[in-house]
Design a protein around this motif. Structure first.
Motif, PDB file in Angstrom:
ATOM      1  N   LEU A  96       0.854  -1.196   0.000  1.00 10.03           N
ATOM      2  CA  LEU A  96       0.000   0.000   0.000  1.00 10.03           C
ATOM      3  C   LEU A  96       0.886   1.241   0.000  1.00 10.03           C
ATOM      4  CD1 LEU A  96      -2.658   1.521   0.323  1.00 10.03           C
ATOM      5  CD2 LEU A  96      -2.575   1.051   2.779  1.00 10.03           C
ATOM      6  N   LEU A 119      -7.331   0.429   5.338  1.00  7.19           N
ATOM      7  CA  LEU A 119      -7.083  -0.566   4.292  1.00  7.19           C
ATOM      8  C   LEU A 119      -6.289  -1.795   4.757  1.00  7.19           C
ATOM      9  CD1 LEU A 119      -6.643   1.708   1.169  1.00  7.19           C
ATOM     10  CD2 LEU A 119      -8.135  -0.289   1.305  1.00  7.19           C
ATOM     11  N   MET A 123      -7.138  -5.595   3.742  1.00  8.41           N
ATOM     12  CA  MET A 123      -6.213  -6.346   2.872  1.00  8.41           C
ATOM     13  C   MET A 123      -5.792  -7.661   3.517  1.00  8.41           C
ATOM     14  SD  MET A 123      -3.967  -3.038   1.635  1.00  8.41           S
ATOM     15  CE  MET A 123      -2.917  -3.797   0.413  1.00  8.41           C
ATOM     16  N   LEU A 135      -1.657  -1.423  -4.004  1.00  9.13           N
ATOM     17  CA  LEU A 135      -2.610  -0.316  -3.996  1.00  9.13           C
ATOM     18  C   LEU A 135      -1.880   0.994  -3.811  1.00  9.13           C
ATOM     19  CD1 LEU A 135      -4.733  -2.536  -3.387  1.00  9.13           C
ATOM     20  CD2 LEU A 135      -5.779  -0.909  -1.813  1.00  9.13           C
ATOM     21  N   ASP A 151      -1.733  -1.222  -9.034  1.00  2.04           N
ATOM     22  CA  ASP A 151      -2.774  -2.066  -9.620  1.00  2.04           C
ATOM     23  C   ASP A 151      -4.161  -1.477  -9.370  1.00  2.04           C
ATOM     24  OD1 ASP A 151      -1.334  -4.707 -10.586  1.00  2.04           O
ATOM     25  OD2 ASP A 151      -0.340  -3.975  -8.794  1.00  2.04           O
ATOM     26  N   ILE A 152      -4.372  -0.982  -8.155  1.00  2.00           N
ATOM     27  CA  ILE A 152      -5.618  -0.281  -7.821  1.00  2.00           C
ATOM     28  C   ILE A 152      -5.223   1.071  -7.232  1.00  2.00           C
ATOM     29  CG2 ILE A 152      -7.720  -0.303  -6.426  1.00  2.00           C
ATOM     30  CD1 ILE A 152      -7.517  -3.371  -6.346  1.00  2.00           C
ATOM     31  N   MET A 153      -5.772   2.142  -7.805  1.00  2.00           N
ATOM     32  CA  MET A 153      -5.409   3.492  -7.351  1.00  2.00           C
ATOM     33  C   MET A 153      -6.655   4.205  -6.824  1.00  2.00           C
ATOM     34  SD  MET A 153      -2.847   4.362 -10.487  1.00  2.00           S
ATOM     35  CE  MET A 153      -3.661   3.311 -11.686  1.00  2.00           C
ATOM     36  N   LEU A 154      -6.553   4.682  -5.597  1.00  2.00           N
ATOM     37  CA  LEU A 154      -7.649   5.406  -4.961  1.00  2.00           C
ATOM     38  C   LEU A 154      -7.195   6.844  -4.745  1.00  2.00           C
ATOM     39  CD1 LEU A 154      -8.473   2.820  -2.124  1.00  2.00           C
ATOM     40  CD2 LEU A 154      -9.420   2.904  -4.429  1.00  2.00           C
ATOM     41  N   LEU A 163     -11.532   5.902  -8.316  1.00  2.00           N
ATOM     42  CA  LEU A 163     -10.888   4.591  -8.445  1.00  2.00           C
ATOM     43  C   LEU A 163     -10.391   4.406  -9.868  1.00  2.00           C
ATOM     44  CD1 LEU A 163     -13.841   3.846  -6.623  1.00  2.00           C
ATOM     45  CD2 LEU A 163     -12.145   2.144  -6.001  1.00  2.00           C
ATOM     46  N   ALA A 183     -12.385  -1.260  -3.122  1.00  2.00           N
ATOM     47  CA  ALA A 183     -11.040  -1.815  -3.372  1.00  2.00           C
ATOM     48  C   ALA A 183     -11.031  -3.314  -3.125  1.00  2.00           C
ATOM     49  CB  ALA A 183     -10.016  -1.105  -2.471  1.00  2.00           C
ATOM     50  N   ALA A 187      -9.999  -6.191  -5.815  1.00  2.00           N
ATOM     51  CA  ALA A 187      -8.925  -7.157  -5.566  1.00  2.00           C
ATOM     52  C   ALA A 187      -9.467  -8.586  -5.674  1.00  2.00           C
ATOM     53  CB  ALA A 187      -8.316  -6.915  -4.186  1.00  2.00           C
TER      54      ALA A 187
END
Ligand code: SF4
Length: 392
Positions: A96, A119, A123, A135, A151-154, A163, A183, A187
């Motif tokens: 993260l 998070l 996770m 993330l 891979d995942i952007m907040l 997102l 998220a 995932a």
């Protein structure tokens, strides 16, 4: 213990064998170390390893030079210091990237710290993900992470959370209270998209809009340009001192001294960035860090060189990249130069204007490409390669 393998990513409990022993990884919670924690890392890295500590592009610390037994002793010390989760599976998933100035920069969107804090617990319940899957949480402010990938952007705006997916061209948004669940859904959905190992591969196969929609998120085209990385070295706005280590590697004694500086002159914390720098909020005197041999000038030519560990630290390397990097920096070439011990290109996975790659027959030059791309010239000595790069 795990041997070096392509795509493998070390974690604290699963170190990776390298040319100078096993290397470990510490992932500071919320990109922040207390001074005492930094001192413990420095002490244990010197005691159990060889005292070299890499700053990574994910805002992590990578101490090196452990034996199999000493890597375990080091891991135990890090867990005891509150720097890692004791469960290897949880620790492996805990990738993260957080805003480095959380709690110090008033311009970071309200609610960002709460999202970063919430998070890791979520996770910990996620299914096993590939080691590099990660993330990113951005909240804007003086050192935004908007130019970084994950891979995942907040991105927390204060009113809602945007997102995005790695490699994607779409964006969704949700209420802040729903961001952790969103998220989590992404995932979990990703784990059904085999054989993708990274989100960008899943996006290439399925499209970002389809993946977001499969998780109940309404997506729209994302035309937001990616900004260049901010300057994070020197005296920065908001009373922050940014320091870089030559070619991204600190010595344990430098880290311990920075911890003392943070305690005596700053707010008692050290912040990690994806730009391979450490930030010391509240410190306004650059002289003590400069006396440690650290980099404090944004124009320092060493900052324009992305160098991997190379020989002897990496068993795959054909060249001593750090020795070569010092010579390349002295040559005063303009622009970013990627120096890679082999075609894997760990230090700079993306394209660079110029890349020097070590091979069995010497140096290869790649223009506007990645370390694994076809070279424009090969079989050169370092001096020959520099002469080619210096030609107009
Ligand atoms: S790019 Fe550098 S660090 Fe990565 S495997 Fe090759 S020599 Fe080792």
């Amino acid at each position: 213990m795990t041997a070096l393998a392509r795509g493998w990513c070390p974690s604290l409990h699963e170190p990776m064998r390298s040319g100078d022993g096993w290397l470990s990884r510490i992932k500071p919670y919320a990109a922040c170390l207390g001074a005492e924690q930094a001192r413990i890392i420095a002490r244990e890295a010197a005691r159990h390893g060889n005292g070299a500590i890499d700053l990574t592009q994910r805002g992590n610390l990578q101490p090196r030079g452990f034996s199999g037994a000493s890597a375990v002793a080091f891991a135990n010390a890090m867990v005891a210091a509150g720097l890692a989760h004791p469960d290897p599976a949880v620790e492996r998933n805990r990738n993260l990237l957080a805003p480095p100035l959380l709690g110090h920069d008033p311009d970071i969107a309200p609610g960002t710290a709460e999202l970063v804090e919430a998070l890791p617990a979520a996770m910990a319940e996620w299914p096993a993900l590939p080691g590099k899957f990660g993330l990113l949480v951005d909240g804007g402010g003086r050192l935004p992470l908007a130019g970084e990938g994950a891979d995942i952007m907040l991105r927390h705006t204060g009113a809602w959370v945007e997102l995005r997916l790695g490699g994607g061209d779409a964006m969704a948004h949700c209420a802040p209270a729903e961001a952790v669940a969103a998220a989590t859904a992404l995932a979990r959905h990703f784990t059904t998209l085999a054989p993708a190992r990274r989100m960008r591969q899943a996006v290439a196969a399925q499209g970002a809009q389809a993946i977001l929609a499969a998780c109940g998120l309404e997506a729209a085209p994302d035309l937001t340009p990616r900004p260049a990385p901010p300057i994070a070295v020197g005296l920065l706005p908001g009373q922050v001192l940014g320091v870089a280590a030559p070619f991204g590697q600190l010595r344990a004694e430098q880290l311990a001294a920075l911890a003392g500086l943070a305690e005596q002159q700053g707010d008692g914390t050290l912040r990690l960035t994806p730009w391979r720098t450490l930030l010391l909020p509240g410190v306004e005197d650059a002289a003590p860090a400069a006396a440690l041999g650290l980099i404090l000038a944004p124009e320092d030519p060493r900052l324009r060189i992305a160098s991997c560990t190379g020989a002897p630290g990496c068993a795959s390397a054909f060249i001593d990249t750090r020795a070569a990097a010092a010579r390349v920096a002295a040559a005063g070439l303009p622009g970013l130069l990627h120096l890679s011990g082999c075609a894997k290109g760990c230090a700079h996975p993306g394209p660079a204007p110029a890349t020097l790659v070590g091979g069995p027959d010497g140096y290869a030059i790649i223009r506007d490409g990645r370390a694994g791309d076809r070279p424009a010239a090969a079989g050169l000595t370092l001096e020959q390669a520099l002469a080619v790069l210096q030609r107009p």
